[in-house]
Design an enzyme around this catalytic site. Structure first.
Site, PDB file in Angstrom:
ATOM      1  N   ARG A 146     -13.067 -13.797  -1.641  1.00  0.00           N
ATOM      2  CA  ARG A 146     -12.210 -14.468  -0.647  1.00  0.00           C
ATOM      3  C   ARG A 146     -12.992 -15.238   0.411  1.00  0.00           C
ATOM      4  O   ARG A 146     -12.383 -15.997   1.166  1.00  0.00           O
ATOM      5  CB  ARG A 146     -11.248 -13.455  -0.002  1.00  0.00           C
ATOM      6  CG  ARG A 146     -10.109 -13.079  -0.923  1.00  0.00           C
ATOM      7  CD  ARG A 146      -9.101 -12.145  -0.274  1.00  0.00           C
ATOM      8  NE  ARG A 146      -8.038 -11.846  -1.237  1.00  0.00           N
ATOM      9  CZ  ARG A 146      -7.230 -10.799  -1.140  1.00  0.00           C
ATOM     10  NH1 ARG A 146      -7.336  -9.957  -0.125  1.00  0.00           N
ATOM     11  NH2 ARG A 146      -6.293 -10.611  -2.047  1.00  0.00           N
TER      12      ARG A 146
ATOM     13  N   LYS B  17     -12.622  -8.767  -3.545  1.00  0.00           N
ATOM     14  CA  LYS B  17     -11.153  -8.677  -3.629  1.00  0.00           C
ATOM     15  C   LYS B  17     -10.690  -9.396  -4.909  1.00  0.00           C
ATOM     16  O   LYS B  17     -11.468  -9.632  -5.812  1.00  0.00           O
ATOM     17  CB  LYS B  17     -10.530  -9.279  -2.367  1.00  0.00           C
ATOM     18  CG  LYS B  17     -10.945  -8.557  -1.075  1.00  0.00           C
ATOM     19  CD  LYS B  17     -10.433  -7.134  -1.033  1.00  0.00           C
ATOM     20  CE  LYS B  17     -10.818  -6.439   0.264  1.00  0.00           C
ATOM     21  NZ  LYS B  17     -10.480  -5.016   0.246  1.00  0.00           N
TER      22      LYS B  17
ATOM     23  N   ASP C 153      -6.965  -7.948   4.798  1.00  0.00           N
ATOM     24  CA  ASP C 153      -6.161  -8.785   3.893  1.00  0.00           C
ATOM     25  C   ASP C 153      -5.559 -10.002   4.604  1.00  0.00           C
ATOM     26  O   ASP C 153      -4.989 -10.888   3.956  1.00  0.00           O
ATOM     27  CB  ASP C 153      -5.044  -7.950   3.252  1.00  0.00           C
ATOM     28  CG  ASP C 153      -5.620  -6.838   2.381  1.00  0.00           C
ATOM     29  OD1 ASP C 153      -6.780  -6.963   1.934  1.00  0.00           O
ATOM     30  OD2 ASP C 153      -4.911  -5.838   2.153  1.00  0.00           O
TER      31      ASP C 153
ATOM     32  N   SER D 236       0.835  -1.216   0.000  1.00  0.00           N
ATOM     33  CA  SER D 236       0.000   0.000   0.000  1.00  0.00           C
ATOM     34  C   SER D 236       0.864   1.258   0.000  1.00  0.00           C
ATOM     35  O   SER D 236       0.572   2.233  -0.707  1.00  0.00           O
ATOM     36  CB  SER D 236      -0.890   0.025   1.242  1.00  0.00           C
ATOM     37  OG  SER D 236      -1.831  -1.010   1.191  1.00  0.00           O
TER      38      SER D 236
HETATM   39  O1  SPQ Z   1      -4.782  -3.433  -4.462  1.00  0.00           O
HETATM   40  P1  SPQ Z   1      -5.722  -4.560  -4.218  1.00  0.00           P
HETATM   41  O2  SPQ Z   1      -5.753  -5.475  -5.390  1.00  0.00           O
HETATM   42  O3  SPQ Z   1      -7.098  -4.109  -3.848  1.00  0.00           O
HETATM   43  O4  SPQ Z   1      -5.117  -5.399  -2.988  1.00  0.00           O
HETATM   44  C1  SPQ Z   1      -5.603  -5.835  -1.705  1.00  0.00           C
HETATM   45  C2  SPQ Z   1      -4.660  -7.036  -1.282  1.00  0.00           C
HETATM   46  O5  SPQ Z   1      -5.106  -8.057  -0.782  1.00  0.00           O
HETATM   47  O6  SPQ Z   1      -3.470  -6.841  -1.431  1.00  0.00           O
HETATM   48  C3  SPQ Z   1      -7.072  -6.237  -1.688  1.00  0.00           C
HETATM   49  F1  SPQ Z   1      -7.406  -7.187  -2.429  1.00  0.00           F
HETATM   50  O7  SPQ Z   1      -5.380  -4.852  -0.687  1.00  0.00           O
HETATM   51  C4  SPQ Z   1      -6.123  -3.641  -0.534  1.00  0.00           C
HETATM   52  C5  SPQ Z   1      -6.910  -3.675   0.775  1.00  0.00           C
HETATM   53  O8  SPQ Z   1      -7.779  -4.754   0.845  1.00  0.00           O
HETATM   54  C6  SPQ Z   1      -5.126  -2.498  -0.517  1.00  0.00           C
HETATM   55  C7  SPQ Z   1      -5.679  -1.233   0.057  1.00  0.00           C
HETATM   56  C8  SPQ Z   1      -4.922   0.027  -0.126  1.00  0.00           C
HETATM   57  O9  SPQ Z   1      -3.711  -0.013  -0.397  1.00  0.00           O
HETATM   58  O10 SPQ Z   1      -5.550   1.095   0.055  1.00  0.00           O
HETATM   59  C9  SPQ Z   1      -6.852  -1.204   0.793  1.00  0.00           C
HETATM   60  C10 SPQ Z   1      -7.707  -2.385   0.982  1.00  0.00           C
HETATM   61  O11 SPQ Z   1      -8.772  -2.352   0.033  1.00  0.00           O
HETATM   62  P2  SPQ Z   1     -10.106  -1.501   0.278  1.00  0.00           P
HETATM   63  O12 SPQ Z   1     -11.006  -1.892  -0.856  1.00  0.00           O
HETATM   64  O13 SPQ Z   1     -10.634  -1.950   1.601  1.00  0.00           O
HETATM   65  O14 SPQ Z   1      -9.787  -0.087   0.252  1.00  0.00           O
END
Ligand code: SPQ
Length: 428
Positions: free
Chosen positions: A346, A342, A315, A22
């Site tokens: 999941r 996701k 995650d 992130s």
């Molecule tokens: O980037 P991506 O594909 O969404 O990756 C994931 C992961 O598991 O690595 C989710 F599938 O992480 C997200 C996390 O779930 C990364 C993230 C961020 O960097 O802001 C926030 C989370 O998602 P969200 O939808 O809750 O904002």
């Protein structure tokens, strides 16, 4: 397909997990729109973050590897160029959604695509508030699904109550808000990861946060800086879990990010009775807290997880489900409906894959219920192209009675290239 076998003895050693995903994404994005050079240390060279780099290169930003660090020559908001070809976010939701926030305010046309998994993930949670700010975004399913075409331009501030708990939605609105006329306010019901807020301050911007509301004024110029990316606690979580379930294990993880919006996994492990110690680095000047985590094998008890804890460990739920199969009693995971959107659904993938290995696990509408302890069998397992499912199954193999044949293991490179090297280094 990869053949994985049980650990013959306890896992021992020290693992320096790669940089936080992130924070790595955000470091490139902020560096690109800031003025002047940014140096990024401990950047994660995972496939997702490489997609982010590729997108900004297509907009004319110079991003060069310089020894162990990455040098980004930011051009300011106005310096981003109209890309001549489509921007490919690959498997990365973070790249897609945060970039939409940036592109919404840029006066040019661009198109974002991604892989088959991205093509199924909802984008209207971002495109709707951005449209309210004045952006023109269109795509399949009325602007909900990629490919998305963006015609950016002048934006105005909004006061927005988020209907979902998502750091990506909050971040996209804040990135657009930095370019909008007026003060943009975003309200969240539960606290989600705050890396974007910290990044704005790190790049010399101003943001006010209190009681679940973040406020940014538009028209801010950001300035290049040095970003030291901490180790990814979401990556460490897999080996922390491994140490908890493989008898005789003792593992140490230095330099791991301990941002309180990400440490839900530590609280859950403590509640389950794990032998885990945290030593925070007290050195000043860190924009993201980090420290050392030490874990030893020990008995675990089932627990209940829900409410405000969910965004702080969203995650980690696949690997928590695995831990629960080895814990005494029932574990209930609820309020986690976001898992369905996701990289895979999941809830379904975790339940189906762990069931194949003999786990006593059932899906619910917004989570799962697991009863333990249950010995896991071997067999064929599949990541379904989801890095976190792939790593969870690789950890499961360490305690399975027969080998696990893992399909689509390459997905792990999305967030943890070198995962199997780390694994090899602690098996004796
Ligand atoms: O980037 P991506 O594909 O969404 O990756 C994931 C992961 O598991 O690595 C989710 F599938 O992480 C997200 C996390 O779930 C990364 C993230 C961020 O960097 O802001 C926030 C989370 O998602 P969200 O939808 O809750 O904002």
């Amino acid at each position: 397909m990869l053949k994985l076998q049980a650990a013959r003895s306890g896992l021992k050693g020290t693992i320096k997990v790669p940089g936080d995903k992130s924070i790595s994404h955000r470091s490139i994005m902020f560096a690109a729109v800031a003025e002047g050079r940014t140096t990024i240390e401990n950047f994660l060279y995972g496939v997702d973050c490489l997609s982010t780099i590729d997108c900004f290169r297509k907009m004319g930003v110079s991003i060069v590897q310089n020894g162990s660090s990455l040098a980004v020559d930011g051009k300011g908001w106005g310096g981003l160029q109209e890309p001549k070809s489509v921007l490919d976010a690959g498997n990365s939701g973070t790249t897609t959604r945060l970039m939409l926030g940036i592109l919404a305010g840029r006066p040019f046309h661009s198109v974002i695509i991604g892989d088959d998994s991205i093509a199924k993930r909802p984008m209207n949670r971002v495109t709707k508030p951005l449209a309210m700010m004045g952006a023109e975004i269109d795509g399949r399913d009325h602007g909900n699904l990629t490919p998305l075409a963006i015609r950016g331009g002048a934006l105005h501030a909004i006061d927005y109550k988020m209907p979902v708990e998502s750091a990506q939605v909050k971040s996209a609105i804040l990135l657009a808000g930095l370019q909008a006329e007026g003060v943009t306010k975003v309200h969240e019901l539960q606290e989600t990861r705050d890396h974007t807020e910290r990044m704005i301050r790190r790049f010399g911007g101003e943001i006010h946060t209190s009681g679940g509301t973040a406020e940014v004024e538009g028209g801010q110029t950001l300035h290049g800086t040095v970003v030291n990316v901490p180790g990814d606690i979401s990556s460490a979580a897999f080996f922390i879990a491994a140490a908890c379930i493989v008898p005789g294990s003792e593992l140490v993880f230095p330099g791991v990010g301990l941002n309180p919006t990400r440490t839900g996994i530590i609280e859950v492990l403590q509640k389950m009775g794990a032998d885990i110690e945290i030593l925070e680095d007290r050195a000043g000047g860190q924009f993201e807290p980090k420290g050392t985590i030490a874990v030893k094998y020990g008995a675990l008890a089932g627990t209940e997880i829900g409410g405000s804890l969910i965004p702080r460990l969203i995650d980690e739920i696949p690997v928590i489900a695995l831990l629960a199969t080895q814990a005494q009693g029932k574990t209930i995971i609820k309020d986690a409906g976001e898992l369905k959107v996701k990289e895979t659904n999941r809830i379904d993938t975790v339940v189906n894959e762990l069931k194949k290995l003999g786990a006593n696990i059932e899906a619910t509408e917004d989570g799962m219920i697991i009863e333990g302890p249950v010995p896991l069998t071997g067999g064929t397992a599949d990541s379904h192209g989801d890095h976190r499912i792939g790593m969870m199954l690789a950890v499961a193999s360490l305690i399975s009675r027969g080998p696990i044949y893992l399909e689509n293991e390459g997905a792990i490179n999305v967030s943890y290239p070198g995962f199997f090297d780390s694994l090899k280094s602690i098996m004796h």
